[in-house]
Motif scaffolding. Sequence first.
Motif, PDB file in Angstrom:
ATOM      1  N   ALA A   1       0.826  -1.210   0.000  1.00  0.00           N
ATOM      2  CA  ALA A   1       0.000   0.000   0.000  1.00  0.00           C
ATOM      3  C   ALA A   1       0.859   1.258   0.000  1.00  0.00           C
ATOM      4  O   ALA A   1       0.468   2.288  -0.562  1.00  0.00           O
ATOM      5  N   ALA A   2       2.050   1.170   0.597  1.00  0.00           N
ATOM      6  CA  ALA A   2       2.951   2.323   0.678  1.00  0.00           C
ATOM      7  C   ALA A   2       3.854   2.447  -0.549  1.00  0.00           C
ATOM      8  O   ALA A   2       4.698   3.333  -0.609  1.00  0.00           O
ATOM      9  N   GLY A   3       3.688   1.551  -1.517  1.00  0.00           N
ATOM     10  CA  GLY A   3       4.429   1.683  -2.762  1.00  0.00           C
ATOM     11  C   GLY A   3       5.531   0.673  -3.001  1.00  0.00           C
ATOM     12  O   GLY A   3       6.222   0.740  -4.016  1.00  0.00           O
ATOM     13  N   LEU A   4       5.720  -0.268  -2.100  1.00  0.00           N
ATOM     14  CA  LEU A   4       6.745  -1.288  -2.302  1.00  0.00           C
ATOM     15  C   LEU A   4       6.123  -2.445  -3.094  1.00  0.00           C
ATOM     16  O   LEU A   4       5.875  -3.517  -2.575  1.00  0.00           O
ATOM     17  N   ASP A   5       5.854  -2.176  -4.355  1.00  0.00           N
ATOM     18  CA  ASP A   5       5.206  -3.185  -5.188  1.00  0.00           C
ATOM     19  C   ASP A   5       6.097  -3.631  -6.341  1.00  0.00           C
ATOM     20  O   ASP A   5       5.669  -4.371  -7.217  1.00  0.00           O
ATOM     21  N   ASP A   6       7.351  -3.198  -6.326  1.00  0.00           N
ATOM     22  CA  ASP A   6       8.281  -3.559  -7.401  1.00  0.00           C
ATOM     23  C   ASP A   6       9.253  -4.667  -7.000  1.00  0.00           C
ATOM     24  O   ASP A   6      10.051  -5.114  -7.807  1.00  0.00           O
ATOM     25  N   LEU A   7       9.186  -5.116  -5.752  1.00  0.00           N
ATOM     26  CA  LEU A   7      10.028  -6.215  -5.287  1.00  0.00           C
ATOM     27  C   LEU A   7       9.124  -7.373  -4.857  1.00  0.00           C
ATOM     28  O   LEU A   7       8.050  -7.135  -4.302  1.00  0.00           O
ATOM     29  N   PRO A   8       9.555  -8.603  -5.076  1.00  0.00           N
ATOM     30  CA  PRO A   8       8.763  -9.741  -4.602  1.00  0.00           C
ATOM     31  C   PRO A   8       8.691  -9.735  -3.074  1.00  0.00           C
ATOM     32  O   PRO A   8       9.706  -9.581  -2.401  1.00  0.00           O
ATOM     33  N   LEU A   9       7.484  -9.889  -2.545  1.00  0.00           N
ATOM     34  CA  LEU A   9       7.264  -9.894  -1.106  1.00  0.00           C
ATOM     35  C   LEU A   9       6.785 -11.274  -0.672  1.00  0.00           C
ATOM     36  O   LEU A   9       5.991 -11.913  -1.363  1.00  0.00           O
ATOM     37  N   TYR A  10       7.274 -11.703   0.499  1.00  0.00           N
ATOM     38  CA  TYR A  10       6.937 -13.023   1.017  1.00  0.00           C
ATOM     39  C   TYR A  10       6.534 -12.928   2.479  1.00  0.00           C
ATOM     40  O   TYR A  10       7.061 -12.106   3.223  1.00  0.00           O
ATOM     41  N   ASN A  11       5.614 -13.799   2.871  1.00  0.00           N
ATOM     42  CA  ASN A  11       5.235 -13.950   4.267  1.00  0.00           C
ATOM     43  C   ASN A  11       5.766 -15.299   4.732  1.00  0.00           C
ATOM     44  O   ASN A  11       5.455 -16.334   4.136  1.00  0.00           O
ATOM     45  N   VAL A  12       6.567 -15.290   5.793  1.00  0.00           N
ATOM     46  CA  VAL A  12       7.136 -16.524   6.316  1.00  0.00           C
ATOM     47  C   VAL A  12       6.107 -17.162   7.256  1.00  0.00           C
ATOM     48  O   VAL A  12       5.884 -16.689   8.365  1.00  0.00           O
ATOM     49  N   GLU A  13       5.488 -18.221   6.768  1.00  0.00           N
ATOM     50  CA  GLU A  13       4.457 -18.929   7.524  1.00  0.00           C
ATOM     51  C   GLU A  13       5.064 -19.613   8.745  1.00  0.00           C
ATOM     52  O   GLU A  13       6.145 -20.192   8.658  1.00  0.00           O
ATOM     53  N   GLY A  14       4.372 -19.527   9.855  1.00  0.00           N
ATOM     54  CA  GLY A  14       4.870 -20.120  11.093  1.00  0.00           C
ATOM     55  C   GLY A  14       5.782 -19.196  11.875  1.00  0.00           C
ATOM     56  O   GLY A  14       6.026 -19.395  13.051  1.00  0.00           O
ATOM     57  N   GLY A  15       6.309 -18.173  11.199  1.00  0.00           N
ATOM     58  CA  GLY A  15       7.088 -17.124  11.835  1.00  0.00           C
ATOM     59  C   GLY A  15       8.293 -17.585  12.635  1.00  0.00           C
ATOM     60  O   GLY A  15       8.890 -18.637  12.380  1.00  0.00           O
ATOM     61  N   THR A  16       8.646 -16.757  13.596  1.00  0.00           N
ATOM     62  CA  THR A  16       9.825 -17.004  14.424  1.00  0.00           C
ATOM     63  C   THR A  16       9.675 -18.288  15.228  1.00  0.00           C
ATOM     64  O   THR A  16      10.663 -18.986  15.468  1.00  0.00           O
ATOM     65  N   ILE A  17       8.444 -18.623  15.607  1.00  0.00           N
ATOM     66  CA  ILE A  17       8.217 -19.876  16.335  1.00  0.00           C
ATOM     67  C   ILE A  17       8.724 -21.043  15.488  1.00  0.00           C
ATOM     68  O   ILE A  17       9.487 -21.888  15.959  1.00  0.00           O
ATOM     69  N   ALA A  18       8.315 -21.106  14.235  1.00  0.00           N
ATOM     70  CA  ALA A  18       8.725 -22.191  13.336  1.00  0.00           C
ATOM     71  C   ALA A  18      10.221 -22.119  13.034  1.00  0.00           C
ATOM     72  O   ALA A  18      10.887 -23.152  12.912  1.00  0.00           O
ATOM     73  N   TRP A  19      10.754 -20.903  12.923  1.00  0.00           N
ATOM     74  CA  TRP A  19      12.184 -20.716  12.651  1.00  0.00           C
ATOM     75  C   TRP A  19      13.014 -21.356  13.783  1.00  0.00           C
ATOM     76  O   TRP A  19      13.948 -22.105  13.545  1.00  0.00           O
ATOM     77  N   VAL A  20      12.648 -21.037  15.019  1.00  0.00           N
ATOM     78  CA  VAL A  20      13.357 -21.555  16.187  1.00  0.00           C
ATOM     79  C   VAL A  20      13.183 -23.076  16.270  1.00  0.00           C
ATOM     80  O   VAL A  20      14.143 -23.812  16.516  1.00  0.00           O
ATOM     81  N   GLU A  21      11.942 -23.559  16.060  1.00  0.00           N
ATOM     82  CA  GLU A  21      11.678 -24.987  16.119  1.00  0.00           C
ATOM     83  C   GLU A  21      12.487 -25.755  15.079  1.00  0.00           C
ATOM     84  O   GLU A  21      12.864 -26.911  15.307  1.00  0.00           O
ATOM     85  N   ALA A  22      12.762 -25.119  13.930  1.00  0.00           N
ATOM     86  CA  ALA A  22      13.545 -25.768  12.877  1.00  0.00           C
ATOM     87  C   ALA A  22      15.041 -25.779  13.208  1.00  0.00           C
ATOM     88  O   ALA A  22      15.825 -26.416  12.510  1.00  0.00           O
ATOM     89  N   GLY A  23      15.425 -25.056  14.262  1.00  0.00           N
ATOM     90  CA  GLY A  23      16.826 -25.034  14.671  1.00  0.00           C
ATOM     91  C   GLY A  23      17.684 -24.097  13.844  1.00  0.00           C
ATOM     92  O   GLY A  23      18.916 -24.206  13.833  1.00  0.00           O
ATOM     93  N   TYR A  24      17.050 -23.134  13.162  1.00  0.00           N
ATOM     94  CA  TYR A  24      17.800 -22.186  12.332  1.00  0.00           C
ATOM     95  C   TYR A  24      18.478 -21.133  13.209  1.00  0.00           C
ATOM     96  O   TYR A  24      18.051 -20.883  14.333  1.00  0.00           O
ATOM     97  N   PRO A  25      19.528 -20.476  12.691  1.00  0.00           N
ATOM     98  CA  PRO A  25      20.308 -19.533  13.500  1.00  0.00           C
ATOM     99  C   PRO A  25      19.482 -18.347  14.015  1.00  0.00           C
ATOM    100  O   PRO A  25      18.641 -17.806  13.291  1.00  0.00           O
ATOM    101  N   THR A  26      19.772 -17.981  15.254  1.00  0.00           N
ATOM    102  CA  THR A  26      19.115 -16.825  15.871  1.00  0.00           C
ATOM    103  C   THR A  26      20.174 -15.866  16.385  1.00  0.00           C
ATOM    104  O   THR A  26      21.352 -16.206  16.461  1.00  0.00           O
ATOM    105  N   GLY A  27      19.737 -14.672  16.739  1.00  0.00           N
ATOM    106  CA  GLY A  27      20.639 -13.660  17.283  1.00  0.00           C
ATOM    107  C   GLY A  27      21.301 -12.848  16.185  1.00  0.00           C
ATOM    108  O   GLY A  27      20.994 -13.004  15.010  1.00  0.00           O
ATOM    109  N   ASP A  28      22.195 -11.951  16.584  1.00  0.00           N
ATOM    110  CA  ASP A  28      22.862 -11.090  15.628  1.00  0.00           C
ATOM    111  C   ASP A  28      24.139 -11.747  15.185  1.00  0.00           C
ATOM    112  O   ASP A  28      24.654 -11.766  14.207  1.00  0.00           O
TER     113      ASP A  28
END
Length: 116
Positions: free
Chosen positions: A89-116
């Motif tokens: 809506a704010a004009g960012l329509d020229d780049l592909p946008l994705y929604n990560v299903e399951g979010g951070t909960i799923a990310w952590v459960e998958a054992g993927y890297p966290t932190g900086d």
Amino acid sequence: MATKDPREPFTRISVQEAKEKLDRGEAVMIDVREPHEYVEVHAKGVRLIPVNTVINEVQQIREFANGKEVLFICRSGQRSALAAEFATAAGLDDLPLYNVEGGTIAWVEAGYPTGD
């Protein structure tokens, strides 16, 4: 598996697909949760831009993306979908946008890297 609903300005992807895109250097990820949630745990390499500020931060998102795909992640996948809607809506329509299903909960459960 990535799914695209023609009524949505984004594609829904799993955390595994998100991790693959990040590993290949095709995408950047924006965490749209609140700062207090972010400090508890967040995916490695994300940038924090709370959902209620996305509409005013499109230029920052565009600069961070530098032409790459933009993945939005939140706790479970609801606010990140809203953030993608706001960004479009704010004009960012020229780049592909994705929604990560399951979010951070799923990310952590998958054992993927966290932190900086």
